[in-house]
Design an enzyme around this catalytic site. Structure first.
Site, PDB file in Angstrom:
ATOM      1  N   GLY A 142      20.051   4.357  -5.338  1.00  0.00           N
ATOM      2  CA  GLY A 142      18.852   5.205  -5.284  1.00  0.00           C
ATOM      3  C   GLY A 142      18.699   6.022  -6.551  1.00  0.00           C
ATOM      4  O   GLY A 142      19.580   6.787  -6.918  1.00  0.00           O
ATOM      5  N   GLU A 191       0.371  21.917   0.638  1.00  0.00           N
ATOM      6  CA  GLU A 191      -0.218  21.390  -0.584  1.00  0.00           C
ATOM      7  C   GLU A 191      -1.329  20.386  -0.287  1.00  0.00           C
ATOM      8  O   GLU A 191      -2.388  20.409  -0.918  1.00  0.00           O
ATOM      9  CB  GLU A 191       0.876  20.738  -1.444  1.00  0.00           C
ATOM     10  CG  GLU A 191       1.779  21.778  -2.100  1.00  0.00           C
ATOM     11  CD  GLU A 191       3.118  21.233  -2.570  1.00  0.00           C
ATOM     12  OE1 GLU A 191       3.839  21.970  -3.259  1.00  0.00           O
ATOM     13  OE2 GLU A 191       3.459  20.076  -2.233  1.00  0.00           O
TER      14      GLU A 191
END
Lengths: 425, 425
Positions: free
Chosen positions: B13, B172
């Protein structure tokens, strides 16, 4: 005259032709409706740069609403036209219908496989942003898979890129793939050397860029070869599948085949019930109308019209732009009961780019190639891009790529696991 | 010591944790392999701006190869890890396996629906670029469909946007949708007024931004309300479908529901056979290793570790970055036979943005909100973006949006005809 009495102009498709027609009617006493399947106008001449990771989709696409939002006599609808009824002056939508007083039909064309539609899954074409992202995905994924491939033969196939069709799009794609592999990715891999990638451009006719003067075709071929592209002319592809293509009975193994070899008209054309050419495009009268329907105009790639020598006009942006403006003027004439005028194309020249500092230009009175042709190409494309923001970003991206040899948009999105074949099986 | 004798560090990752771990091992006598399902590192803190048409995917994603290409001791493979065998020190891939001497596991988390996975099709979450583009498509398409909807009730549903979850992502998203509808699209439509759009932020707990100090939650709520967002706290969603959500037995009709309400660990965690928390995350030792395996580190959102007061560390970029560097240092210690050190998080503060010139900041020694919190947010996010080019473009896009009230990336791509429901039926 109240606004509801004003004649209704329906524009189908907000490509170059449709958009410039709408703008040309800015101060006209008409009501305009622009419909498009997409919410954005696409600057197709730079689409190959999205496909080859040089630009992002947002750099070459602009919301139609944002372009026309301040033009009070226009409304924009996201809608898909599926047929035209010339007799009752109605356009059928996938969900509903719209009537018109004047029609401007500019839906464009799709790429075509000459009756081999099954080839599309192995060799995608380049007409939409989704097409471009799919091609980008396949090119980048081929290098990723090659890095992990221990066997030599399949690794070679992964590093072989075939582009079918030697027109401007094919030339631009082949040149850009060569640039990526030779210059951009050089340091990125450990098991493979991206410079070993083989790029083959296949053209059925005797030369690439067949609509250009012959000496420019020769120069373009030389420039492509310098970039490391093999150019096969007089080569007809007879089969395409997951393992590559067959040309003149010979197999060329390739994991990535791209299609830039032909176009086919929008199915809308057939619904008109008028005379079409072999590719299904509409043969229009000199004033750009459909025979017997002075209120219905067909423009852009879908229209077939000869130039003053009878040679069909090419499917490029300048033709569409000039036809859009001309159709708008003929509609204005009609509203004032003035007879329409025939369309004459003012050919300002052709440009095709091959890669970094390499291009060919034919402005009629002068033909040239190389660095200055490339600079001309840059300036003209920046000039026609819509919106200051997009111009600024594209100039920045090109300057950045020119000086750093990097490409910003090297993202693999969409189906990440699959081989090209997986996604559609 | 030859390179093949050097210990092999496998990093799974390339988010913040994995990438900073690889960089911290730059001059270390180790061989590093970084594997990721994607070819790009994603700057997740700005993903909501892609979802709300402020930025393009390429602005916040960067090819992992381009970040690590010059680091000679790293190879990067595009591969998907499906399991870890701690005993034999191997990671199973979807196609093959890789053995390691040291493992750094940082695959991140996905959004979770608390057992209601069928809600995902009606309420997509936001973790990948594809998620962001799907959310952007749904938001923009809702306005397009509203423009064409003659009936009042369905038009209201199309202009109602529900965001479930009052953490930073939910705040947001809600703020950005309010901005688009109030400021950006004002002149774009004819039949609707985008300012009539209703935006509802739903939070199950008593306040939004629950991990922030209470007074900042209050200020964030006030700033959202000023933008025109309805904030519903203590409100638990009990049903989600195509027609909207049900909250406390009451139906809220909405064509667009977005999910920002919880996370779930990567399935990789289960394959470890170690102790997990309720969300499936790995409970790690103070040195970030898995119990009984000093060579296996778990970092970032997948790791559960308390701070000095025992409060679990939040799933944010600074934690992942510091853990990545710490795991790298502990591996270096191990190669020199020095005992590992426990990880201590240095909390430099939290920031959340609500919209134009509106944000809240908590730096521990100082808390503030409004314009200066927003400026701090801008600078810190620019600073952590990878690559000069991306920083430059994002600064330009933000400045452009600030002064023109326009948004560059208002493109609908992907499935263009469908309602959200069509695409999966």
């Amino acid at each position: 005259m109240t606004s509801s009495e004003r004649p209704h102009v329906l524009i189908v498709g907000a490509g170059f032709g449709g958009l410039y027609a709408a703008k040309a009617l800015k101060n006209a006493p008409v009501r305009i409706t622009v419909i498009d399947r997409r919410n954005h106008h696409l600057f197709q001449p730079l689409l190959y740069q999205v496909a080859t990771a040089g630009l992002s989709p947002g750099d070459i696409a602009y919301p139609i609403r944002a372009v026309l939002g301040r033009q009070k006599n226009v409304r924009v609808l996201l809608a898909e036209a599926v047929g035209v009824d010339l007799a009752s002056r109605k356009v059928k939508l996938r969900d509903g219908e719209i009537s018109y007083d004047y029609l401007i039909l500019s839906p464009g064309v799709r790429h075509a496989y000459f009756g081999h539609n099954d080839w599309e899954r192995w060799a995608p074409g380049l007409k939409t942003l989704e097409d471009a992202l799919e091609i980008r995905r396949r090119i980048l994924l081929a290098f990723e898979r090659a890095e992990r491939e221990p066997e030599e033969a399949p690794r070679h196939a992964l590093l072989t890129f075939v582009v079918v069709g030697g027109g401007p799009t094919g030339v631009e794609l082949a040149g850009a793939i060569a640039e990526i592999s030779r210059q951009v990715m050089v340091r990125d891999f450990r098991a493979i050397d991206p410079r070993e990638a083989r790029i083959v451009l296949i053209e059925g006719g005797p030369r690439i860029l067949p609509t250009y003067p012959e000496d420019l075709s020769t120069k373009a071929e030389a420039q492509l070869k310098r970039l490391g592209v093999e150019v096969w002319t007089n080569s007809v592809v007879t089969s395409v599948d997951a393992s590559g293509v067959v040309v003149a009975g010979q197999k060329l193994r390739s994991a990535t085949t791209l299609w830039a070899a032909g176009v086919e008209a929008s199915p809308l054309a057939r619904s008109l019930g008028v005379q079409l050419d072999r590719a299904g495009r509409v043969i229009v009268a000199p004033d750009l109308t459909v025979a017997g329907h002075p209120e219905a105009f067909v423009i852009g790639d879908l229209a077939v019209l000869g130039d003053k020598d009878g040679k069909p006009l090419p499917g490029v942006a300048p033709v569409a732009i000039q036809q859009g403006r001309h159709a708008a003027r003929n509609i204005l004439r009609a509203t004032s009961r003035i007879p329409p005028e025939p369309f004459h194309y003012l050919d300002r020249g052709s440009l095709a780019t091959i890669g970094r500092a390499a291009a060919v230009a034919d402005f009629g009175w002068i033909k040239f190639s190389g660095f200055f042709a490339w600079l001309s190409w840059l300036f003209i494309h920046i000039f026609f891009l819509i919106g200051f923001r997009n111009r600024f970003i594209v100039i920045f991206e090109w300057a950045w790529a020119y000086f750093t040899y990097q490409r910003a948009a090297r993202l693999i999105t969409g189906n990440i696991n699959g081989q090209p074949s997986d996604s559609e099986e």
